[in-house]
Design a protein around this motif. Structure first.
Motif, PDB file in Angstrom:
ATOM      1  N   LYS A 273       4.496   5.689  -1.489  1.00  0.00           N
ATOM      2  CA  LYS A 273       5.487   4.617  -1.407  1.00  0.00           C
ATOM      3  C   LYS A 273       4.914   3.407  -0.658  1.00  0.00           C
ATOM      4  CE  LYS A 273      10.182   3.705   0.123  1.00  0.00           C
ATOM      5  NZ  LYS A 273      11.340   4.210   0.829  1.00  0.00           N
ATOM      6  N   ALA A 274       4.213   3.665   0.455  1.00  0.00           N
ATOM      7  CA  ALA A 274       3.635   2.576   1.250  1.00  0.00           C
ATOM      8  C   ALA A 274       2.580   1.813   0.449  1.00  0.00           C
ATOM      9  CB  ALA A 274       3.021   3.137   2.537  1.00  0.00           C
TER      10      ALA A 274
ATOM     11  N   LEU B 263       2.309   1.589  -2.862  1.00  0.00           N
ATOM     12  CA  LEU B 263       2.935   0.842  -3.955  1.00  0.00           C
ATOM     13  C   LEU B 263       3.684  -0.376  -3.433  1.00  0.00           C
ATOM     14  CD1 LEU B 263       4.175   3.754  -6.231  1.00  0.00           C
ATOM     15  CD2 LEU B 263       2.156   2.314  -6.519  1.00  0.00           C
ATOM     16  N   GLU B 264       4.291  -0.268  -2.265  1.00  0.00           N
ATOM     17  CA  GLU B 264       4.975  -1.411  -1.660  1.00  0.00           C
ATOM     18  C   GLU B 264       3.968  -2.508  -1.308  1.00  0.00           C
ATOM     19  OE1 GLU B 264       8.005  -3.764  -0.677  1.00  0.00           O
ATOM     20  OE2 GLU B 264       8.249  -1.776  -1.551  1.00  0.00           O
TER      21      GLU B 264
ATOM     22  N   TRP C  89       4.477  11.610   0.026  1.00  0.00           N
ATOM     23  CA  TRP C  89       5.341  10.675  -0.701  1.00  0.00           C
ATOM     24  C   TRP C  89       5.464   9.352   0.042  1.00  0.00           C
ATOM     25  CZ3 TRP C  89       5.464  11.641  -5.441  1.00  0.00           C
ATOM     26  CH2 TRP C  89       5.491  12.947  -5.912  1.00  0.00           C
ATOM     27  N   GLY C  90       5.488   9.415   1.366  1.00  0.00           N
ATOM     28  CA  GLY C  90       5.526   8.179   2.155  1.00  0.00           C
ATOM     29  C   GLY C  90       4.275   7.347   1.937  1.00  0.00           C
TER      30      GLY C  90
ATOM     31  N   ASN D  87      -0.345   4.139 -11.666  1.00  0.00           N
ATOM     32  CA  ASN D  87       0.017   2.827 -11.130  1.00  0.00           C
ATOM     33  C   ASN D  87      -1.157   1.859 -11.097  1.00  0.00           C
ATOM     34  OD1 ASN D  87       2.946   2.874 -10.223  1.00  0.00           O
ATOM     35  ND2 ASN D  87       2.181   4.833  -9.503  1.00  0.00           N
TER      36      ASN D  87
ATOM     37  N   LYS E  35       2.988  -4.197  -4.503  1.00  0.00           N
ATOM     38  CA  LYS E  35       4.064  -5.062  -4.986  1.00  0.00           C
ATOM     39  C   LYS E  35       4.100  -6.375  -4.195  1.00  0.00           C
ATOM     40  CE  LYS E  35       8.703  -4.281  -4.533  1.00  0.00           C
ATOM     41  NZ  LYS E  35       9.909  -3.464  -4.604  1.00  0.00           N
TER      42      LYS E  35
ATOM     43  N   ASN F 273       1.902   9.053   7.040  1.00  0.00           N
ATOM     44  CA  ASN F 273       3.226   8.963   6.423  1.00  0.00           C
ATOM     45  C   ASN F 273       3.653  10.171   5.604  1.00  0.00           C
ATOM     46  OD1 ASN F 273       3.445   6.177   7.214  1.00  0.00           O
ATOM     47  ND2 ASN F 273       2.041   5.677   5.581  1.00  0.00           N
TER      48      ASN F 273
END
Length: 60
Positions: A44-45, A47-48, A40-41, A7, A51, A37
């Motif tokens: 995800k956090a 990458l969010e 995986w959390g 990423n 974004k 988190n």
């Protein structure tokens, strides 16, 4: 770590478990994020956050 690299993150050797991304002003410390988190959390956090930052920069 492979997911971070895919990423666009790079490992910052000066920081323990720290990663940098050209679109984020601050480094990301995965150990602290994982503790809060889960693995995986955490991904995800991060990458969010990336974004959202990219969307804000696009609007400017």
């Amino acid at each position: 770590m492979a997911a971070m690299v895919r990423n666009g993150f790079t490992k910052d050797e000066r920081l323990l478990n720290g990663f940098r991304h050209p679109d984020l002003p601050e480094p990301v410390f995965m150990t602290m994020t994982i503790q809060a988190n889960g693995y995986w959390g955490a991904l995800k956090a991060v990458l969010e956050s990336l974004k959202q930052n990219q969307a804000e920069n696009t609007r400017r």
